[in-house]
Design a protein around this motif. Structure first.
Motif, PDB file in Angstrom:
ATOM      1  N   UNK A 654       4.076 -15.367  13.446  1.00 45.65           N
ATOM      2  CA  UNK A 654       4.619 -16.654  13.039  1.00 45.65           C
ATOM      3  C   UNK A 654       5.159 -17.459  14.206  1.00 45.65           C
ATOM      4  N   UNK A 655       5.899 -18.528  13.892  1.00 47.25           N
ATOM      5  CA  UNK A 655       6.466 -19.401  14.908  1.00 47.25           C
ATOM      6  C   UNK A 655       7.404 -18.622  15.820  1.00 47.25           C
ATOM      7  N   UNK A 656       7.286 -18.858  17.136  1.00 51.43           N
ATOM      8  CA  UNK A 656       8.089 -18.156  18.111  1.00 51.43           C
ATOM      9  C   UNK A 656       7.546 -16.803  18.488  1.00 51.43           C
ATOM     10  N   UNK A 657       6.397 -16.429  17.917  1.00 53.07           N
ATOM     11  CA  UNK A 657       5.813 -15.132  18.222  1.00 53.07           C
ATOM     12  C   UNK A 657       4.301 -15.296  18.366  1.00 53.07           C
ATOM     13  N   UNK A 658       3.533 -14.795  17.420  1.00 51.26           N
ATOM     14  CA  UNK A 658       2.077 -14.957  17.421  1.00 51.26           C
ATOM     15  C   UNK A 658       1.723 -15.855  16.244  1.00 51.26           C
ATOM     16  N   UNK A 659       1.472 -17.118  16.550  1.00 51.66           N
ATOM     17  CA  UNK A 659       1.156 -18.080  15.500  1.00 51.66           C
ATOM     18  C   UNK A 659      -0.139 -17.723  14.786  1.00 51.66           C
ATOM     19  N   UNK A 660      -0.339 -18.315  13.647  1.00 51.46           N
ATOM     20  CA  UNK A 660      -1.487 -18.096  12.752  1.00 51.46           C
ATOM     21  C   UNK A 660      -1.243 -16.879  11.854  1.00 51.46           C
ATOM     22  N   UNK A 661      -0.541 -15.852  12.379  1.00 55.33           N
ATOM     23  CA  UNK A 661      -0.176 -14.713  11.550  1.00 55.33           C
ATOM     24  C   UNK A 661       1.135 -15.029  10.829  1.00 55.33           C
ATOM     25  N   UNK A 662       1.230 -14.585   9.586  1.00 60.38           N
ATOM     26  CA  UNK A 662       2.379 -14.933   8.783  1.00 60.38           C
ATOM     27  C   UNK A 662       3.667 -14.419   9.413  1.00 60.38           C
ATOM     28  N   UNK A 663       4.754 -15.151   9.169  1.00 63.57           N
ATOM     29  CA  UNK A 663       6.030 -14.831   9.781  1.00 63.57           C
ATOM     30  C   UNK A 663       6.429 -13.378   9.506  1.00 63.57           C
ATOM     31  N   UNK A 664       6.736 -12.629  10.594  1.00 69.37           N
ATOM     32  CA  UNK A 664       7.238 -11.251  10.521  1.00 69.37           C
ATOM     33  C   UNK A 664       6.256 -10.267   9.892  1.00 69.37           C
ATOM     34  N   UNK A 665       4.963 -10.599   9.863  1.00 74.08           N
ATOM     35  CA  UNK A 665       3.999  -9.735   9.175  1.00 74.08           C
ATOM     36  C   UNK A 665       3.325  -8.718  10.089  1.00 74.08           C
ATOM     37  N   UNK A 666       3.561  -8.793  11.410  1.00 72.20           N
ATOM     38  CA  UNK A 666       2.931  -7.837  12.311  1.00 72.20           C
ATOM     39  C   UNK A 666       3.748  -6.549  12.391  1.00 72.20           C
ATOM     40  N   UNK A 667       3.087  -5.490  12.853  1.00 76.49           N
ATOM     41  CA  UNK A 667       3.794  -4.238  13.072  1.00 76.49           C
ATOM     42  C   UNK A 667       3.520  -3.197  12.019  1.00 76.49           C
ATOM     43  N   UNK A 668       4.522  -2.361  11.814  1.00 77.62           N
ATOM     44  CA  UNK A 668       4.374  -1.210  10.929  1.00 77.62           C
ATOM     45  C   UNK A 668       4.356  -1.663   9.473  1.00 77.62           C
ATOM     46  N   UNK A 669       3.393  -1.126   8.709  1.00 74.80           N
ATOM     47  CA  UNK A 669       3.306  -1.399   7.277  1.00 74.80           C
ATOM     48  C   UNK A 669       3.751  -0.158   6.529  1.00 74.80           C
ATOM     49  N   UNK A 670       4.801  -0.278   5.742  1.00 75.12           N
ATOM     50  CA  UNK A 670       5.324   0.824   4.959  1.00 75.12           C
ATOM     51  C   UNK A 670       4.330   1.199   3.853  1.00 75.12           C
ATOM     52  N   UNK A 671       4.323   2.461   3.390  1.00 78.46           N
ATOM     53  CA  UNK A 671       3.432   2.826   2.273  1.00 78.46           C
ATOM     54  C   UNK A 671       3.595   1.949   1.039  1.00 78.46           C
ATOM     55  N   UNK A 672       4.767   1.336   0.893  1.00 80.48           N
ATOM     56  CA  UNK A 672       4.953   0.442  -0.256  1.00 80.48           C
ATOM     57  C   UNK A 672       4.328  -0.934  -0.026  1.00 80.48           C
TER      58      UNK A 672
END
Length: 768
Positions: A654-672
């Motif tokens: 998201x903004x301030x990080x990697x644009x085009x990807x949704x805000x705070x959506x990168x990184x570890x994905x929990x099993x839930x």
């Protein structure tokens, strides 16, 4: 009863007639001098009687004469308030009879499209035409001519202005300017005659003025302007002078307009001369015994073509270096010695440092909101000290970096009575420093997410920061109160205080509600070690509560199960920052570097969290374009036998990080299905800024192209370049009068099928 009266004429003629009539009146109308028993004024409607009595050269008890009567008429007409004035003598009483000029009740415009009405009203009022002012036909006629001149400056050669005067009650008038604007004349043809070394198309491509094109409806560069033509001629001259054509001349610039006043042709005749090569560069004059130091400033070398820009750059650098040693008025003359037979030129730089001076006084102007002390405390040049050009430039840059002003200029003024003294005039133009900022994004998970903050970077003009931030997105919500005093001590030690309450609900596929709350407070101090370096240290107290509602992500559930639902920490912070950017708001040159360490030394949670950031801004193409580079690295590690706390994770996207990807959506994905961030992160960003066509060097409105890359990793996981996400796109940045606006649209370059994409992102703000 005797009277002295001129006819009803315009003001200058009436004054003249009043004098002549009085002086040349027949003897039968002459008044024998007498002592005034009384003075009466008749005919006043709006004017205060005191205004009339103040203009009269006589008082009750004075001796009245014809000369004093003529002087009274001249003085009353000079006020501009009266259409007619006469003085009647009744025995020993002087009766002043006046006829007031009409007062303008309203100023109206009909057919006005090209100009802003309020701007035109203000300019006319400055010229004496405005509501509540006395009506003067001569001023109205001049106003017509000025309006026509303004239309001519915008290529509206067929524009006509007709003024209508409408009487109103109580001796008032309404003034209406009716405009017939017509169509703007467009440039049909631009010819450059006499070019041999460079093609005509190359030279016309350097000009702002141009024939009609697909974007000229917006830029209006196909409208003729004398000022723009003069600027284009200087651009062409500079182009030749920077390529060795030392004797280049523009012989003529002819502008012709068609009979219907719709088409304009421009013909420029030039004389190129021959190119010259520099054979030698010599220093002459007084260089304070530092010849070698000044030689290093010479940017033109033997064997190169003569370049006027390099010569100007050299003389400017030398003048600034003299200023460092206190010589504010040093003169450096560049004297070329031309050999036309060989096409060679020798350059002599003659220096005259003149006198050394010191600064008597520093004056600050234009700061309608900001207090003087906020500007003065950034100055490194002190009053009653030797003039130091380096310190003055540093002072100007420090004031610029405050971010409170649109413009900061420092002028050096000589003191007439003391040749060894100067005064510095610091002129600033305020910018809005309060912002109500909104960030808006859309997604299938969060739907409408709002980020809002209200802040004042310069509260009450004190230079202190006061902020209140609210985040209302579904996944993360926060309430933060912040205040910063940049001069907590007179030595420039700053103090910042944050009080916050955050709740987190990372997205998960189960759709259940749960809450992770994080109340706390931190205090931090900043100690300046150099002009660009500041060291920060502080302490905080935080508490984290992990809720028990069903649907909590596994990583949070595991942490809660092992260490309990409530955790407290006492983090110590230590940081360093270096900021040499030319502007905080719209940087185009310089660096920004930051290191921040957070170490929890007490409480239930022990961890180490670090963050490093580096920014570089590189201007090029005559400072019209700039390249901004940013890299940020975050790393966290658990201490005391515990893992890095999940609620301290870094987030990306998201903004301030990697644009085009949704805000705070990168990184570890929990099993839930929740996005829970990670213990380390990397962001790399590049932005290429260039001006919007037709806006010149205005840095408040810029187009940019961007490329971002980054990701977030869990604790113990190696930072793998193969797992980086990347995006690219374009955007628009505008520092508008009512606040900031930034839009971006892009596409993923490297992504996974499970990534959440958000191509369009924007921020809007409103200033108060």
């Amino acid at each position: 009863m005797l009277s002295i009266f001129p006819s009803s004429l315009n003001r200058p003629a009436a004054i003249a007639v009043a004098a002549i009539a009085t002086l040349a009146a027949p003897a039968a109308f002459a008044v024998e001098p007498f002592a005034l028993a009384d003075i009466r004024v008749e005919g006043l409607q709006r004017t205060d009687p005191g205004t009339v009595f103040a203009a009269l050269p006589f008082r009750v008890g004075d001796t009245y004469t014809d000369d004093k009567g003529a002087a009274a008429l001249r003085a009353l007409f000079a006020t501009g308030l009266f259409k007619d004035v006469r003085i009647e003598i009744d025995g020993k009483v002087a009766i002043v009879v006046v006829e007031e000029r009409p007062v303008i009740q309203s100023v109206n415009f009909a057919g006005l499209k090209e100009f802003d009405k309020d701007t035109l009203i203000k300019s006319l009022k400055d010229a004496g035409i405005g509501e509540g002012l006395p009506f003067d036909r001569a001023l109205v006629e001049r106003a017509e001519q000025e309006i026509k001149r303004q239309y001519l400056s915008r290529s509206l050669y067929g524009a006509e202005v007709v003024t209508t005067i409408s009487p109103a009650e109580r001796n008032r008038v309404n003034v209406t300017f009716t405009m017939t604007e017509g169509d703007a004349a467009k440039i049909k043809d631009i010819r450059i005659v006499g070019t041999k070394a460079f093609s005509e198309s190359t030279l016309t491509g350097l000009m702002d003025l141009t024939v009609g094109g697909w974007l000229t409806w917006y830029t209006k560069n196909d409208r003729y302007s004398r000022a723009k033509l003069n600027a284009d001629l200087e651009t062409i001259r500079s182009y030749y002078l920077n390529r060795g054509y030392l004797e280049f001349e523009i012989e003529s610039a002819q502008v012709t307009i068609s009979p219907d006043k719709q088409d304009i042709s421009i013909t420029i005749t030039v004389k190129e001369g021959q190119p010259y090569t520099v054979t030698s560069v010599k220093l002459q004059g007084e260089y304070l015994g530092k010849d070698d130091e000044f030689k290093e400033l010479v940017s033109i070398k033997p064997g190169e073509p003569y370049r006027a820009a390099a010569v100007a750059e050299t003389t400017k650098a030398m003048a600034e270096r003299f200023g460092v040693y206190g010589y504010a008025f040093a003169r450096i003359d560049a004297r070329p010695e031309i050999d036309r037979a060989t096409g060679q030129v020798g350059l002599t730089l003659a220096a005259d440092p003149q006198r050394r001076v010191y600064v008597r006084r520093i004056d600050v102007a234009g700061n309608t909101r900001t207090r003087d002390e906020v500007v003065r405390r950034e100055f490194r040049q002190l009053e009653s000290s030797w003039y130091d050009g380096g310190k003055i430039k540093l002072s100007r840059d420090r004031v610029e970096r405050l971010g409170y002003f649109k413009e900061v200029n420092v002028d050096t003024n000589e003191v007439a009575s003391a040749p060894d003294q100067v005064d510095l005039a610091v002129n600033v133009v305020e910018r809005p420093t309060g912002n109500l900022l909104f960030g808006v994004s859309f997604s299938s998970a969060d739907r409408l997410a709002l980020n809002a903050s209200i802040r004042q970077d310069n509260v009450f003009g004190s230079g202190n920061y006061l902020g209140f931030e609210v985040n209302t997105s579904k996944s993360q919500r926060s309430l933060v109160f912040s205040t910063v005093d940049p001069y907590f001590t007179v030595d420039g030690i700053s103090r910042s205080l944050d009080v916050f309450y955050r709740t987190t609900r990372p997205f998960n596929s189960l759709g259940d509600e749960y809450q992770i709350s994080n109340p706390g407070a931190t205090v931090r101090f900043g100690v300046p070690f150099t002009e660009f370096d500041t060291v920060f240290f502080g302490i905080g107290l935080e508490q984290t509560n992990i809720g028990t509602t069903a649907g909590i992500p596994n990583s949070y559930f595991d942490y809660r199960f092992r260490y309990g639902p409530r955790s407290t920490s006492v983090p110590l912070t230590l940081g360093w920052a270096r900021d040499s950017r030319d502007s905080v708001v719209t940087p185009t040159a310089g660096k920004f570097q930051r290191v921040n360490l957070e170490w929890s030394v007490a409480g239930d949670v022990r961890y180490l969290r670090s963050n490093l950031q580096w920014q570089q801004y590189i201007p090029f193409w005559n400072n019209k374009m700039s390249l901004g580079l940013n890299a940020e690295l975050g790393y966290g590690k658990g201490l005391g036998g515990r893992p890095f706390p999940v609620f301290k994770n870094f987030y990306g996207g998201g903004l301030g990080s990697v644009r085009v990807f949704e805000q705070n959506s990168l990184g570890v994905i929990d099993p839930t299905g929740a996005y829970v961030g990670g213990a380390s992160k990397l962001n790399v960003n590049a932005e290429l800024y260039f001006p919007v066509p037709g806006t010149g060097n205005d840095k408040s409105l810029r187009i940019f192209a961007f490329a971002d890359a980054g990701n977030v990793w869990r604790e113990g996981e190696r930072l793998d370049a193969g797992s980086l996400r990347a995006s690219a796109g374009v955007g628009l940045s505008w520092i508008s009068p009512v606040g900031p606006l930034k839009l971006s649209y892009g596409t993923p370059v490297r992504s996974k099928p499970t990534d959440r994409i958000q191509r369009f992102q924007f921020q809007i703000g409103t200033a108060f």
